[in-house]
Write a protein that holds these residues in place. Structure first.
Motif, mmCIF file in Angstrom:
data_model
loop_
_atom_site.group_PDB
_atom_site.id
_atom_site.type_symbol
_atom_site.label_atom_id
_atom_site.label_comp_id
_atom_site.label_asym_id
_atom_site.label_seq_id
_atom_site.Cartn_x
_atom_site.Cartn_y
_atom_site.Cartn_z
ATOM 1 N N GLY A 1 1.089 -1.320 0.008
ATOM 2 C CA GLY A 1 -0.038 -0.470 -0.047
ATOM 3 C C GLY A 1 0.716 0.881 0.282
ATOM 4 O O GLY A 1 1.973 1.217 0.528
ATOM 5 N N THR A 2 0.006 2.161 -0.462
ATOM 6 C CA THR A 2 0.635 3.607 -0.354
ATOM 7 C C THR A 2 0.700 4.329 0.546
ATOM 8 O O THR A 2 1.017 5.772 0.747
ATOM 9 N N ALA A 3 -0.857 4.240 1.337
ATOM 10 C CA ALA A 3 -1.025 5.403 2.317
ATOM 11 C C ALA A 3 -0.332 4.936 3.513
ATOM 12 O O ALA A 3 0.276 6.396 4.234
ATOM 13 N N ASP A 4 0.102 4.435 4.364
ATOM 14 C CA ASP A 4 1.374 4.365 5.183
ATOM 15 C C ASP A 4 2.137 4.515 4.919
ATOM 16 O O ASP A 4 3.066 5.944 5.658
ATOM 17 N N SER B 1 -7.820 3.426 1.738
ATOM 18 C CA SER B 1 -7.440 2.077 1.331
ATOM 19 C C SER B 1 -8.502 2.192 0.335
ATOM 20 O O SER B 1 -8.653 1.129 -0.564
ATOM 21 N N ARG B 2 -9.943 2.404 0.299
ATOM 22 C CA ARG B 2 -10.811 2.180 -0.399
ATOM 23 C C ARG B 2 -11.508 2.182 -1.398
ATOM 24 O O ARG B 2 -11.024 3.432 -2.296
ATOM 25 N N PRO B 3 -11.324 0.792 -2.270
ATOM 26 C CA PRO B 3 -11.138 1.567 -3.762
ATOM 27 C C PRO B 3 -12.415 2.674 -4.155
ATOM 28 O O PRO B 3 -12.393 3.068 -5.611
ATOM 29 N N SER B 4 -13.640 2.833 -3.431
ATOM 30 C CA SER B 4 -14.709 3.742 -4.384
ATOM 31 C C SER B 4 -15.119 4.688 -2.882
ATOM 32 O O SER B 4 -16.051 4.608 -2.243
ATOM 33 N N PRO C 1 -15.929 11.233 12.277
ATOM 34 C CA PRO C 1 -17.120 11.062 11.081
ATOM 35 C C PRO C 1 -17.430 10.912 9.886
ATOM 36 O O PRO C 1 -16.929 11.329 8.756
ATOM 37 N N GLY C 2 -18.294 10.390 8.905
ATOM 38 C CA GLY C 2 -18.563 10.717 7.815
ATOM 39 C C GLY C 2 -17.830 9.556 7.321
ATOM 40 O O GLY C 2 -17.639 9.297 5.879
ATOM 41 N N VAL C 3 -16.835 8.897 7.491
ATOM 42 C CA VAL C 3 -15.929 7.831 6.720
ATOM 43 C C VAL C 3 -16.238 6.108 7.523
ATOM 44 O O VAL C 3 -16.313 5.977 8.662
ATOM 45 N N GLU D 1 -14.028 10.474 2.889
ATOM 46 C CA GLU D 1 -13.179 9.062 3.207
ATOM 47 C C GLU D 1 -12.135 10.156 2.511
ATOM 48 O O GLU D 1 -10.453 9.440 2.804
ATOM 49 N N ILE D 2 -11.815 10.881 1.166
ATOM 50 C CA ILE D 2 -10.435 10.947 0.679
ATOM 51 C C ILE D 2 -10.784 12.152 1.257
ATOM 52 O O ILE D 2 -9.695 11.529 1.628
ATOM 53 N N ALA D 3 -11.231 12.961 2.027
ATOM 54 C CA ALA D 3 -10.586 13.762 2.746
ATOM 55 C C ALA D 3 -9.816 13.468 3.747
ATOM 56 O O ALA D 3 -8.832 13.679 4.524
ATOM 57 N N ALA D 4 -10.923 12.182 4.768
ATOM 58 C CA ALA D 4 -9.576 12.163 5.746
ATOM 59 C C ALA D 4 -8.610 11.614 5.305
ATOM 60 O O ALA D 4 -7.008 11.039 6.131
#
Length: 278
Positions: free
Chosen positions: A80-83, A245-248, A237-239, A253-256
Motif C-alpha cells: 500500500g501507499t497510504a502508510d 485505501s478503499r477502492p470507491s 465522522p462520515g468514514v 473518506e477522500i478528505a480523511a
C-alpha cells in the motif's frame, strides 16, 4: 591587439580558481540538502531485522528529528501507499516511523486469520530493538486485526522489561481495532481476545463512524480499561474502516485519507500528553 601570454595565463588561473570555488560551494549546498530531515524522509531506509526463531522482518524506516518513534504494523505486506505517504509526512513533522512487515516474515497471506496467528514475540523484540538503537520512546501503531499482535507484543515486552525501563513504551494508536475472539453476532454479547484484559498502557483509539465496530467501541474501551489501560476514543465522522485505501471512497473518506498523517499525529500528541499519568 590581443593580450600577451602572461595575461592569458593569469586569466586561465583566475577562471580555474573561480571554478574550484563554485564547485566547493555546490558541494556544501548538496551536503546540506542531503542532511535535511525533510528531504531524507522522502525515501525509506530499508533493512531486515533478524529476530529469534530464525524470523527475519523487513523494515521501512523514516528518520525523524523528534524523541518519539512510531512502530507500525501495516497489514498490506508493504504493497500500500497510504502508510508510506503518512510515514513521510510524520517524519517531516519530527516523528520517526518504523514499519514492520510481520506477515511476510511468516509467509502469511493478507487475511484476518493471519493476524490472529501472530504472537507477540516479534513485536516485543522490535520494541526493544527500536528503543535500543534510537534511544527514543516508542508508540505502537496498528489498524484492524493488526491490533492483535501489537497488543500481544506490548504485553510480552512489559512482562520482561525491568520496571524502570517500561516508560520506553509510551502507548499505542489503534485505528478501528478488531480484537474480537469471534466475529460479533446480532443479539449476542461481543467477546474479546484475552490480550484485551492483559494490556496495561495508554491507548488512543481512532474509530470511523460509519463502521459496525462503532457500536461496540464503548464496550471495547471498558474491557481495555478493566485490564488496566487508560483509553481515549476519537470518532472520525462520515468514514468507514480503511477509509484511506478503499477502492470507491466517499468525499469524507477522500478528505480523511489525505490527512491520515495528521490523524495519526494527533493521536501521538495525545499519548505524549498523557504518558506522565499513572
Amino acid at each position: 591587439m590581443s593580450p600577451g601570454p602572461r595575461y592569458d595565463e593569469q586569466g586561465r588561473a583566475e577562471k580555474c580558481r573561480m571554478a574550484k570555488h563554485n564547485l566547493h560551494i555546490l558541494c556544501v549546498i548538496l551536503a546540506c540538502l542531503a542532511a535535511s530531515p525533510a528531504l531524507a524522509a522522502d525515501t525509506a531506509q530499508h533493512r531486515t531485522a533478524a529476530l529469534s526463531g530464525d524470523v527475519e522482518v523487513d523494515l521501512r524506516i523514516y528518520p525523524g528529528s523528534g524523541e518519539t518513534v512510531v512502530l507500525g504494523f501495516p497489514c498490506d505486506q508493504g504493497t500500500g501507499t497510504a502508510d508510506e505517504h503518512a510515514a513521510v509526512r510524520l517524519a517531516k513533522a519530527g516523528v520517526e516511523v518504523w514499519l514492520a512487515d510481520l506477515l511476510s516474515a511468516h509467509f502469511l497471506p493478507i487475511a484476518p486469520s493471519s493476524m490472529r496467528q501472530l504472537g507477540g514475540a516479534e513485536v516485543a523484540q522490535l520494541i526493544e530493538m527500536v528503543h535500543r538503537e534510537t534511544g527514543k520512546r516508542v508508540i505502537l501503531l496498528a489498524s484492524g486485526y493488526g491490533s492483535i499482535p501489537a497488543l500481544r507484543g506490548a504485553r510480552d515486552w512489559q512482562a520482561k522489561a525491568p520496571a524502570e525501563a517500561r516508560t520506553a513504551l509510551v502507548g499505542a494508536v489503534l485505528l478501528f481495532p478488531k480484537l474480537y475472539a469471534e466475529e460479533p453476532q446480532p443479539g449476542r454479547a461481543t467477546r474479546y481476545l484475552p490480550v484485551v484484559g492483559q494490556t496495561r498502557m495508554h491507548i488512543d483509539i481512532v474509530q470511523p463512524q460509519q463502521a459496525p465496530d462503532r457500536f461496540w467501541i464503548n464496550r471495547l474501551s471498558q474491557e481495555l480499561a478493566n485490564g488496566g489501560s487508560q483509553v481515549s476514543t476519537h470518532i472520525l465522522p462520515g468514514v468507514r474502516n480503511f477509509f484511506y485505501s478503499r477502492p470507491s471512497p466517499n468525499p469524507a473518506e477522500i478528505a480523511a485519507g489525505e490527512r491520515l498523517d495528521r490523524i495519526i499525529l494527533g493521536a501521538v500528541r495525545r499519548l505524549q500528553q498523557t504518558e506522565s499519568k499513572p
